[in-house]
Design a protein around this motif. Structure first.
Motif, mmCIF file in Angstrom:
data_model
loop_
_atom_site.group_PDB
_atom_site.id
_atom_site.type_symbol
_atom_site.label_atom_id
_atom_site.label_comp_id
_atom_site.label_asym_id
_atom_site.label_seq_id
_atom_site.Cartn_x
_atom_site.Cartn_y
_atom_site.Cartn_z
ATOM 1 N N PHE A 163 53.193 16.855 26.759
ATOM 2 C CA PHE A 163 52.137 17.311 25.856
ATOM 3 C C PHE A 163 51.528 18.646 26.299
ATOM 4 C CE2 PHE A 163 52.425 12.716 25.475
ATOM 5 C CZ PHE A 163 52.542 12.567 24.093
ATOM 6 N N PRO A 164 52.348 19.680 26.431
ATOM 7 C CA PRO A 164 51.834 20.972 26.914
ATOM 8 C C PRO A 164 50.773 21.577 26.002
ATOM 9 C CG PRO A 164 54.084 21.190 26.073
ATOM 10 C CD PRO A 164 53.809 19.729 26.166
ATOM 11 N N PHE B 224 48.021 12.463 30.380
ATOM 12 C CA PHE B 224 49.127 12.437 29.404
ATOM 13 C C PHE B 224 50.508 12.406 30.050
ATOM 14 C CE2 PHE B 224 46.150 15.679 27.164
ATOM 15 C CZ PHE B 224 45.226 14.688 26.879
ATOM 16 N N ALA B 225 50.597 12.248 31.360
ATOM 17 C CA ALA B 225 51.877 12.401 32.060
ATOM 18 C C ALA B 225 52.862 11.297 31.687
ATOM 19 C CB ALA B 225 51.647 12.404 33.568
ATOM 20 N N MET B 226 54.114 11.695 31.431
ATOM 21 C CA MET B 226 55.171 10.747 31.080
ATOM 22 C C MET B 226 56.274 10.682 32.131
ATOM 23 S SD MET B 226 55.587 11.422 26.979
ATOM 24 C CE MET B 226 56.882 10.178 26.842
ATOM 25 N N GLY B 227 56.205 11.502 33.170
ATOM 26 C CA GLY B 227 57.215 11.471 34.215
ATOM 27 C C GLY B 227 58.425 12.320 33.877
ATOM 28 N N GLU C 197 48.476 20.040 24.162
ATOM 29 C CA GLU C 197 47.200 19.361 24.408
ATOM 30 C C GLU C 197 46.636 19.727 25.774
ATOM 31 O OE1 GLU C 197 49.338 16.998 21.294
ATOM 32 O OE2 GLU C 197 49.882 18.033 23.141
ATOM 33 N N LEU C 198 47.498 19.819 26.776
ATOM 34 C CA LEU C 198 47.025 20.186 28.112
ATOM 35 C C LEU C 198 46.489 21.618 28.137
ATOM 36 C CD1 LEU C 198 49.759 18.641 30.429
ATOM 37 C CD2 LEU C 198 47.351 17.995 30.341
ATOM 38 N N CYS C 199 47.169 22.501 27.427
ATOM 39 C CA CYS C 199 46.719 23.893 27.405
ATOM 40 C C CYS C 199 45.386 24.012 26.670
ATOM 41 C CB CYS C 199 47.785 24.753 26.734
ATOM 42 S SG CYS C 199 47.477 26.523 26.891
ATOM 43 N N GLU C 200 45.258 23.298 25.558
ATOM 44 C CA GLU C 200 44.030 23.382 24.772
ATOM 45 C C GLU C 200 42.839 22.810 25.513
ATOM 46 O OE1 GLU C 200 42.178 21.654 20.540
ATOM 47 O OE2 GLU C 200 44.250 21.235 21.102
ATOM 48 N N ARG C 201 43.030 21.671 26.161
ATOM 49 C CA ARG C 201 41.882 20.993 26.775
ATOM 50 C C ARG C 201 41.639 21.424 28.216
ATOM 51 N NH1 ARG C 201 38.501 17.017 25.553
ATOM 52 N NH2 ARG C 201 37.675 15.656 27.192
ATOM 53 N N TYR C 202 42.734 21.705 28.962
ATOM 54 C CA TYR C 202 42.576 21.960 30.395
ATOM 55 C C TYR C 202 43.098 23.328 30.834
ATOM 56 C CZ TYR C 202 41.910 16.891 30.386
ATOM 57 O OH TYR C 202 41.457 15.619 30.129
ATOM 58 N N SER C 203 43.626 24.133 29.914
ATOM 59 C CA SER C 203 44.197 25.444 30.238
ATOM 60 C C SER C 203 45.319 25.331 31.259
ATOM 61 C CB SER C 203 43.104 26.399 30.744
ATOM 62 O OG SER C 203 42.108 26.586 29.762
ATOM 63 N N VAL C 204 46.098 24.276 31.149
ATOM 64 C CA VAL C 204 47.259 24.055 32.013
ATOM 65 C C VAL C 204 48.517 24.133 31.148
ATOM 66 C CG1 VAL C 204 48.505 22.333 33.386
ATOM 67 C CG2 VAL C 204 46.055 22.701 33.750
ATOM 68 N N ALA C 205 49.401 25.078 31.469
ATOM 69 C CA ALA C 205 50.555 25.326 30.604
ATOM 70 C C ALA C 205 51.898 25.085 31.294
ATOM 71 C CB ALA C 205 50.507 26.755 30.075
ATOM 72 N N SER C 206 51.875 24.667 32.569
ATOM 73 C CA SER C 206 53.129 24.429 33.288
ATOM 74 C C SER C 206 52.876 23.479 34.441
ATOM 75 C CB SER C 206 53.710 25.749 33.820
ATOM 76 O OG SER C 206 52.868 26.271 34.852
ATOM 77 N N LEU C 207 53.960 22.933 34.987
ATOM 78 C CA LEU C 207 53.814 22.076 36.157
ATOM 79 C C LEU C 207 53.288 22.863 37.352
ATOM 80 C CD1 LEU C 207 56.914 19.675 36.103
ATOM 81 C CD2 LEU C 207 54.498 19.065 35.884
ATOM 82 N N ASP C 208 53.695 24.123 37.463
ATOM 83 C CA ASP C 208 53.174 24.941 38.557
ATOM 84 C C ASP C 208 51.671 25.157 38.405
ATOM 85 O OD1 ASP C 208 55.642 25.112 39.718
ATOM 86 O OD2 ASP C 208 56.098 27.114 38.941
ATOM 87 N N ALA D 258 47.366 10.873 24.087
ATOM 88 C CA ALA D 258 47.340 12.320 23.903
ATOM 89 C C ALA D 258 47.042 12.754 22.470
ATOM 90 C CB ALA D 258 48.654 12.941 24.390
ATOM 91 N N PRO D 259 47.661 12.157 21.455
ATOM 92 C CA PRO D 259 47.384 12.634 20.090
ATOM 93 C C PRO D 259 45.930 12.435 19.666
ATOM 94 C CG PRO D 259 49.426 11.376 20.151
ATOM 95 C CD PRO D 259 48.749 11.171 21.474
ATOM 96 N N GLU D 260 45.230 11.469 20.264
ATOM 97 C CA GLU D 260 43.847 11.177 19.882
ATOM 98 C C GLU D 260 42.848 11.536 20.977
ATOM 99 O OE1 GLU D 260 46.646 9.478 17.647
ATOM 100 O OE2 GLU D 260 46.207 8.337 19.456
#
Length: 286
Positions: free
Chosen positions: A133-134, A124-127, A136-147, A67-69
């Motif tokens: 990594f919210p 980036f999922a860690m379980g 990074e997910l928001c920046e790259r995939y526009s996903v900000a929550s599990l929902d 995720a960081p890279e």
């Protein structure tokens, strides 16, 4: 029937010998479950650079260690894909195979006797039922929550134009057990429990509700080895669940350490998987 290779979490156990080996195989597609390097930026980028030398098409799901890279790793593989485009053949002919990162995306599979859609799930999922990594997910995939992740995965299921589906993730789904020996059971911190991802479990269940056939769910993250046994393959409701995270990516065979991967066979009848222990180059020359 065609075979796909599943290469579990690398954690820097990858070199030019692996590239030569997979370039010499007949696998139709290589699937990587993530965690390319050993936690250092230079490791991850060196692995990404090496993966770009593959001559077989490959999809790389990024893990929590990546995720960081993620931007630099994607850039390494995007550059290689750009070169592949320049070298592609004329219209209607196959282009040069490419290696690329994937996530929240759908990929058509046209295998011998089977059309299917591979759905690349949340990177980036860690379980632990948290959104890892919210930022990074928001920046790259526009996903900000599990929902939000759940809704994106459901949309990918709805958008697939095939009955048969394959899911690729870094961490596996909930619902496959709570002990340390279960496919994605917790085995750290002195506690046990189900360490799978509920958004992935929802996507698989939703696919069934919509009349689709999830043939296989492929992931890694929760490690297993000779010294750390885990049920890495289980079938449930007609779906094969595969944890490919043999870490380190070596097992004992005939008194020697052999690098391993999994060979996945898909057909309308279902999915099968087998463990492959690769002889060393020295063994192959004897």
């Amino acid at each position: 029937m065609s075979e796909l290779a599943i290469i579990g979490d690398l954690h820097s156990v990858w070199n030019d010998d692996d590239v030569r080996y997979f370039n010499g195989t007949e696998y139709e597609l290589l699937l990587f479950t993530g965690d390319l390097g050993g936690g250092l930026t230079r490791d991850s980028l060196a692995i990404a650079r090496s993966l770009s030398s593959l001559k077989r098409s490959a999809l790389v799901m990024l893990g929590n260690n990546d995720a960081p890279e993620y931007a630099a790793i994607a850039a390494e593989l995007t550059y290689q894909r750009g070169l592949a485009g320049l070298m592609s053949k004329g219209e209607g002919e196959a282009s040069t195979p490419s290696t690329r990162t994937c996530g929240f995306s759908a990929h058509p599979l046209d295998l011998s006797g089977l059309r299917a859609t591979l759905i690349a799930c949340r990177p980036f999922a860690m379980g632990g039922n948290e959104l890892s990594f919210p930022a990074e997910l928001c920046e790259r995939y526009s996903v900000a929550s599990l929902d939000s992740s759940r809704d994106r995965l459901r949309a990918l299921v709805d958008g697939a134009d095939t009955e048969h589906l394959v899911f690729l993730a870094h961490n596996g789904p909930t619902g496959l057990g709570t002990t340390a020996s279960d496919p994605w059971g917790r085995d750290f911190g002195g506690k046990t429990g189900d360490w799978g991802d509920r958004d992935l479990a929802d996507a698989v269940a939703y696919a069934r509700e919509r009349g689709r056939r999830p043939l296989a769910v492929i992931a890694g993250h929760m490690h297993w080895s000779d010294a750390r046994p885990r049920r890495w393959c289980v079938e449930q409701h007609g779906t094969l669940y595969v944890n490919a995270a043999c870490v380190p990516r070596v097992l004992e065979a005939d008194g020697a350490q052999r690098r391993v991967h999994l060979a996945l066979t898909l057909s309308p009848a279902g999915a099968r998987v087998r463990l492959v222990k690769v002889p060393s180059e020295r063994d192959s020359r004897q």
